[in-house]
Design a protein around this motif. Sequence first.
Motif, short mmCIF file in Angstrom:
data_model
loop_
_atom_site.label_atom_id
_atom_site.label_comp_id
_atom_site.label_asym_id
_atom_site.label_seq_id
_atom_site.Cartn_x
_atom_site.Cartn_y
_atom_site.Cartn_z
N UNK A 71 -1.90 -1.58 -6.68
CA UNK A 71 -2.75 -0.73 -7.52
C UNK A 71 -4.03 -0.39 -6.78
N UNK A 72 -4.38 0.89 -6.77
CA UNK A 72 -5.64 1.31 -6.14
C UNK A 72 -6.83 0.90 -7.00
N UNK A 73 -6.59 0.54 -8.26
CA UNK A 73 -7.68 0.17 -9.17
C UNK A 73 -7.93 -1.33 -9.20
N UNK A 74 -6.86 -2.12 -9.15
CA UNK A 74 -7.03 -3.58 -9.27
C UNK A 74 -6.68 -4.32 -7.99
N UNK A 75 -5.97 -3.68 -7.07
CA UNK A 75 -5.52 -4.35 -5.85
C UNK A 75 -4.27 -5.17 -6.05
N UNK A 76 -3.82 -5.27 -7.29
CA UNK A 76 -2.65 -6.11 -7.57
C UNK A 76 -1.35 -5.45 -7.11
#
Length: 109
Positions: A71-76
């Motif tokens: 995810x580009x938002x959470x890095x997950x």
Amino acid sequence: MTAQKVLQLSDLTQDTAVRVEVDGVAIAVVLDGQGEVHAIGDTCTHGDISLADGFVEGDSLECWAHGSAFSLRTGRPLNLPAYEPVPVYEVTIDGDDILIDPAVTKAVN
Ligand code: FES
């Protein structure tokens, strides 16, 4: 540490990742389809692979080696085999300049 200019908006192509190094920290910078700029750790947590060589899909960046998308938002990671997140960095836009502080990571929720 302070935010440093890493690129200009005009250096980015939508849905394509660019690898930059800031103070020895490898970061993948992505301009997504909504015009938002993201910065996440460039090294896949499954192997020593540059995520910037992978593929942008919506708001994720997929590792070309074994297909984990981060995810580009959470890095997950959104799927296996990677299971550890990558860091997500604060991005500041100043005119055409993109600034990133490699010491500042967003909290991963
Ligand atoms: S090295 Fe990235 S998914 Fe395996």
